[in-house]
Design a protein around this motif. Structure first.
Motif, PDB file in Angstrom:
ATOM      1  N   ARG A  37      -0.985  15.998  -7.616  1.00  0.00           N
ATOM      2  CA  ARG A  37      -1.012  17.249  -8.390  1.00  0.00           C
ATOM      3  C   ARG A  37       0.299  18.030  -8.161  1.00  0.00           C
ATOM      4  O   ARG A  37       0.906  18.532  -9.098  1.00  0.00           O
ATOM      5  CB  ARG A  37      -2.219  18.083  -7.923  1.00  0.00           C
ATOM      6  CG  ARG A  37      -2.444  19.343  -8.710  1.00  0.00           C
ATOM      7  CD  ARG A  37      -3.659  20.077  -8.228  1.00  0.00           C
ATOM      8  NE  ARG A  37      -3.497  20.550  -6.857  1.00  0.00           N
ATOM      9  CZ  ARG A  37      -4.050  21.651  -6.372  1.00  0.00           C
ATOM     10  NH1 ARG A  37      -4.837  22.365  -7.130  1.00  0.00           N
ATOM     11  NH2 ARG A  37      -3.869  22.016  -5.134  1.00  0.00           N
ATOM     12  N   SER A  38       0.756  18.083  -6.896  1.00  0.00           N
ATOM     13  CA  SER A  38       2.025  18.773  -6.596  1.00  0.00           C
ATOM     14  C   SER A  38       3.194  18.080  -7.292  1.00  0.00           C
ATOM     15  O   SER A  38       4.091  18.739  -7.832  1.00  0.00           O
ATOM     16  CB  SER A  38       2.312  18.769  -5.091  1.00  0.00           C
ATOM     17  OG  SER A  38       1.275  19.386  -4.407  1.00  0.00           O
ATOM     18  N   VAL A  94       0.861  -1.185   0.000  1.00  0.00           N
ATOM     19  CA  VAL A  94       0.000   0.000   0.000  1.00  0.00           C
ATOM     20  C   VAL A  94       0.897   1.234   0.000  1.00  0.00           C
ATOM     21  O   VAL A  94       1.879   1.290   0.731  1.00  0.00           O
ATOM     22  CB  VAL A  94      -0.899  -0.002   1.266  1.00  0.00           C
ATOM     23  CG1 VAL A  94      -1.667   1.294   1.388  1.00  0.00           C
ATOM     24  CG2 VAL A  94      -1.850  -1.188   1.243  1.00  0.00           C
ATOM     25  N   ILE A  95       0.550   2.195  -0.843  1.00  0.00           N
ATOM     26  CA  ILE A  95       1.325   3.452  -0.859  1.00  0.00           C
ATOM     27  C   ILE A  95       0.569   4.500  -0.048  1.00  0.00           C
ATOM     28  O   ILE A  95      -0.623   4.718  -0.237  1.00  0.00           O
ATOM     29  CB  ILE A  95       1.571   3.924  -2.305  1.00  0.00           C
ATOM     30  CG1 ILE A  95       2.452   2.881  -3.007  1.00  0.00           C
ATOM     31  CG2 ILE A  95       2.225   5.299  -2.325  1.00  0.00           C
ATOM     32  CD1 ILE A  95       2.809   3.200  -4.423  1.00  0.00           C
ATOM     33  N   ARG A  96       1.295   5.119   0.869  1.00  0.00           N
ATOM     34  CA  ARG A  96       0.703   6.077   1.823  1.00  0.00           C
ATOM     35  C   ARG A  96       0.157   7.333   1.135  1.00  0.00           C
ATOM     36  O   ARG A  96       0.521   7.628  -0.017  1.00  0.00           O
ATOM     37  CB  ARG A  96       1.782   6.466   2.844  1.00  0.00           C
ATOM     38  CG  ARG A  96       2.940   7.155   2.171  1.00  0.00           C
ATOM     39  CD  ARG A  96       4.154   7.255   3.051  1.00  0.00           C
ATOM     40  NE  ARG A  96       5.229   7.895   2.296  1.00  0.00           N
ATOM     41  CZ  ARG A  96       6.504   7.829   2.637  1.00  0.00           C
ATOM     42  NH1 ARG A  96       6.868   7.196   3.712  1.00  0.00           N
ATOM     43  NH2 ARG A  96       7.417   8.433   1.906  1.00  0.00           N
ATOM     44  N   THR A  97      -0.658   8.111   1.879  1.00  0.00           N
ATOM     45  CA  THR A  97      -1.280   9.331   1.322  1.00  0.00           C
ATOM     46  C   THR A  97      -0.240  10.364   0.862  1.00  0.00           C
ATOM     47  O   THR A  97      -0.498  11.128  -0.059  1.00  0.00           O
ATOM     48  CB  THR A  97      -2.204  10.016   2.359  1.00  0.00           C
ATOM     49  OG1 THR A  97      -1.487  10.142   3.588  1.00  0.00           O
ATOM     50  CG2 THR A  97      -3.474   9.234   2.574  1.00  0.00           C
ATOM     51  N   HIS A  98       0.939  10.365   1.531  1.00  0.00           N
ATOM     52  CA  HIS A  98       1.956  11.369   1.167  1.00  0.00           C
ATOM     53  C   HIS A  98       2.755  10.984  -0.072  1.00  0.00           C
ATOM     54  O   HIS A  98       3.601  11.746  -0.527  1.00  0.00           O
ATOM     55  CB  HIS A  98       2.934  11.571   2.328  1.00  0.00           C
ATOM     56  CG  HIS A  98       2.265  12.045   3.578  1.00  0.00           C
ATOM     57  ND1 HIS A  98       1.957  11.213   4.629  1.00  0.00           N
ATOM     58  CD2 HIS A  98       1.817  13.270   3.933  1.00  0.00           C
ATOM     59  CE1 HIS A  98       1.370  11.912   5.579  1.00  0.00           C
ATOM     60  NE2 HIS A  98       1.257  13.157   5.192  1.00  0.00           N
ATOM     61  N   GLY A  99       2.521   9.760  -0.584  1.00  0.00           N
ATOM     62  CA  GLY A  99       3.215   9.322  -1.788  1.00  0.00           C
ATOM     63  C   GLY A  99       4.615   8.787  -1.504  1.00  0.00           C
ATOM     64  O   GLY A  99       5.113   8.871  -0.368  1.00  0.00           O
ATOM     65  N   VAL A 100       5.240   8.219  -2.536  1.00  0.00           N
ATOM     66  CA  VAL A 100       6.610   7.690  -2.393  1.00  0.00           C
ATOM     67  C   VAL A 100       7.436   8.132  -3.600  1.00  0.00           C
ATOM     68  O   VAL A 100       6.891   8.596  -4.610  1.00  0.00           O
ATOM     69  CB  VAL A 100       6.629   6.139  -2.310  1.00  0.00           C
ATOM     70  CG1 VAL A 100       6.003   5.643  -1.029  1.00  0.00           C
ATOM     71  CG2 VAL A 100       5.967   5.507  -3.536  1.00  0.00           C
ATOM     72  N   GLN A 148       9.981  15.651  -4.351  1.00  0.00           N
ATOM     73  CA  GLN A 148      11.356  15.766  -4.871  1.00  0.00           C
ATOM     74  C   GLN A 148      11.697  14.563  -5.742  1.00  0.00           C
ATOM     75  O   GLN A 148      12.247  14.704  -6.833  1.00  0.00           O
ATOM     76  CB  GLN A 148      12.359  15.842  -3.707  1.00  0.00           C
ATOM     77  CG  GLN A 148      12.307  17.163  -2.967  1.00  0.00           C
ATOM     78  CD  GLN A 148      13.271  17.193  -1.790  1.00  0.00           C
ATOM     79  OE1 GLN A 148      13.162  16.405  -0.857  1.00  0.00           O
ATOM     80  NE2 GLN A 148      14.218  18.113  -1.827  1.00  0.00           N
ATOM     81  N   GLY A 149      11.345  13.376  -5.252  1.00  0.00           N
ATOM     82  CA  GLY A 149      11.657  12.149  -5.985  1.00  0.00           C
ATOM     83  C   GLY A 149      10.971  12.127  -7.339  1.00  0.00           C
ATOM     84  O   GLY A 149      11.570  11.771  -8.357  1.00  0.00           O
ATOM     85  N   HIS A 194       9.998  15.879   5.132  1.00  0.00           N
ATOM     86  CA  HIS A 194       8.623  15.398   5.344  1.00  0.00           C
ATOM     87  C   HIS A 194       8.316  14.403   4.215  1.00  0.00           C
ATOM     88  O   HIS A 194       8.767  14.597   3.075  1.00  0.00           O
ATOM     89  CB  HIS A 194       7.661  16.586   5.298  1.00  0.00           C
ATOM     90  CG  HIS A 194       6.237  16.221   5.607  1.00  0.00           C
ATOM     91  ND1 HIS A 194       5.404  15.665   4.668  1.00  0.00           N
ATOM     92  CD2 HIS A 194       5.517  16.304   6.750  1.00  0.00           C
ATOM     93  CE1 HIS A 194       4.221  15.439   5.219  1.00  0.00           C
ATOM     94  NE2 HIS A 194       4.269  15.823   6.489  1.00  0.00           N
ATOM     95  N   ASP A 195       7.534  13.354   4.530  1.00  0.00           N
ATOM     96  CA  ASP A 195       7.238  12.313   3.525  1.00  0.00           C
ATOM     97  C   ASP A 195       6.712  12.909   2.210  1.00  0.00           C
ATOM     98  O   ASP A 195       7.083  12.468   1.123  1.00  0.00           O
ATOM     99  CB  ASP A 195       6.186  11.326   4.068  1.00  0.00           C
ATOM    100  CG  ASP A 195       6.733  10.487   5.206  1.00  0.00           C
ATOM    101  OD1 ASP A 195       7.968  10.381   5.315  1.00  0.00           O
ATOM    102  OD2 ASP A 195       5.924   9.947   5.985  1.00  0.00           O
ATOM    103  N   GLU A 196       5.824  13.883   2.323  1.00  0.00           N
ATOM    104  CA  GLU A 196       5.246  14.469   1.100  1.00  0.00           C
ATOM    105  C   GLU A 196       6.311  15.195   0.273  1.00  0.00           C
ATOM    106  O   GLU A 196       6.359  15.074  -0.956  1.00  0.00           O
ATOM    107  CB  GLU A 196       4.127  15.457   1.475  1.00  0.00           C
ATOM    108  CG  GLU A 196       3.524  16.143   0.263  1.00  0.00           C
ATOM    109  CD  GLU A 196       2.537  17.238   0.634  1.00  0.00           C
ATOM    110  OE1 GLU A 196       1.814  17.090   1.646  1.00  0.00           O
ATOM    111  OE2 GLU A 196       2.484  18.243  -0.089  1.00  0.00           O
TER     112      GLU A 196
END
Ligand code: SF4
Length: 279
Positions: A102-103, A71-77, A132-133, A125-127
């Motif tokens: 969107r960001s 599962v991928i978290r709400t903040h993304g990976v 950046q990634g 921060h995870d987001e």
């Protein structure tokens, strides 16, 4: 003393968190081997409950067996995490919030236009790491007007803002950058849920004797709500749940305002309200 509790117009779970938690709950009813890279949301009480029901939180894809679901978290990976999971043949359930996506897309666009990517938000921060990634180029992360002042030598830039960032602070930071950078493309990526929670927190904080912000200390949007409320009402407290309520804090309060971060579920909010009412 009989105490009046007033709740902010917008508070608690946002649509992104609600969708993620509901989807994960549905999957957990059917499947057993469910793994998540980092926390689904920044609320340790909710995460502890999910872990007790069998969700496994991992830091490395290698920890997931080939039969597992990731599962991928709400903040993304970062894309590398996604690609590695795909390569391994894992079933992937992507719960990245659409506003974070969107960001990520705006950041990618900024890099592709050969602009310097500036992200207004919290380093590490995870987001921010996921933005950046996904942007795939160099970026600068700034969190304050002081940090904006220290930027030099950037002529053309594109700006995205952490979805949960405080609007007024973002405006001050952009104002500072405006004087330093010749060309800027600004994407206001603060999400609607954040703006509404901050606005209604601001509106209520001045109207009550004391104020309570409910949420986890690790939650960025909860911390922002606390900062906003505290700047207006000195008698503001941040609590994670009813166990952190100290009744003495409300001894002289006839009215108590309440709000909650976007990763705070209703049952925690209701527990806090009940506890303050009975103090
Ligand atoms: S706070 Fe905004 S960006 Fe974050 S999960 Fe909720 S809706 Fe999505």
């Amino acid at each position: 003393m009989k105490r009046e509790i007033r709740v902010a117009k917008y508070y608690g779970y946002c649509s992104g968190v609600e969708l993620a938690v509901n989807t994960l709950n549905r999957i957990m009813e059917k499947e057993k081997e469910i793994y998540i890279y980092g926390d689904l949301i920044h609320n340790r009480i909710v995460m502890e409950e999910l872990k007790q029901r069998g969700l496994k939180v991992i830091k490395n894809i290698d920890e997931i067996p080939e039969t597992g679901t990731m599962v991928i978290r709400t903040h993304g990976v970062k894309p590398e995490v996604y690609d590695k999971a795909k390569e391994k043949g894992l079933k992937i359930v992507d719960l990245t919030c659409i506003f974070v996506k969107r960001s990520q897309n705006f950041a990618k666009k900024i890099i592709s236009e050969d602009l310097k990517l500036i992200i207004i938000g919290e380093k590490n921060h995870d987001e921010i790491l996921s933005i950046q990634g996904n942007a795939g180029g160099e970026s600068i992360v700034i969190n304050s007007v002081e940090e904006a002042k220290s930027i030099n030598g950037v002529e053309r830039a594109g700006i995205v803002i952490q979805t949960t960032f405080e609007r007024e602070l973002a405006k001050s930071i952009i104002g500072e950058l405006f004087d330093k950078i010749n060309y800027m493309e600004i994407y206001n990526t603060i999400c609607d849920a954040t703006e509404k929670r901050q606005e209604s927190c601001k509106a209520l904080a001045s109207q009550t004797d004391s104020f309570v912000v409910i949420g986890d200390k690790n939650s960025s949007n909860t911390n922002r709500l606390y900062e906003i409320a505290k700047s207006i009402n000195k008698h503001t407290f941040m609590v994670s749940d009813k166990r952190s309520i100290n009744c003495d804090d409300f001894k002289y309060s006839k009215t108590v305002g309440v709000t909650a971060g976007a990763s705070t579920p209703d049952y925690i909010i209701n527990g806090v309200i009940e506890r303050i009412e009975n103090c």
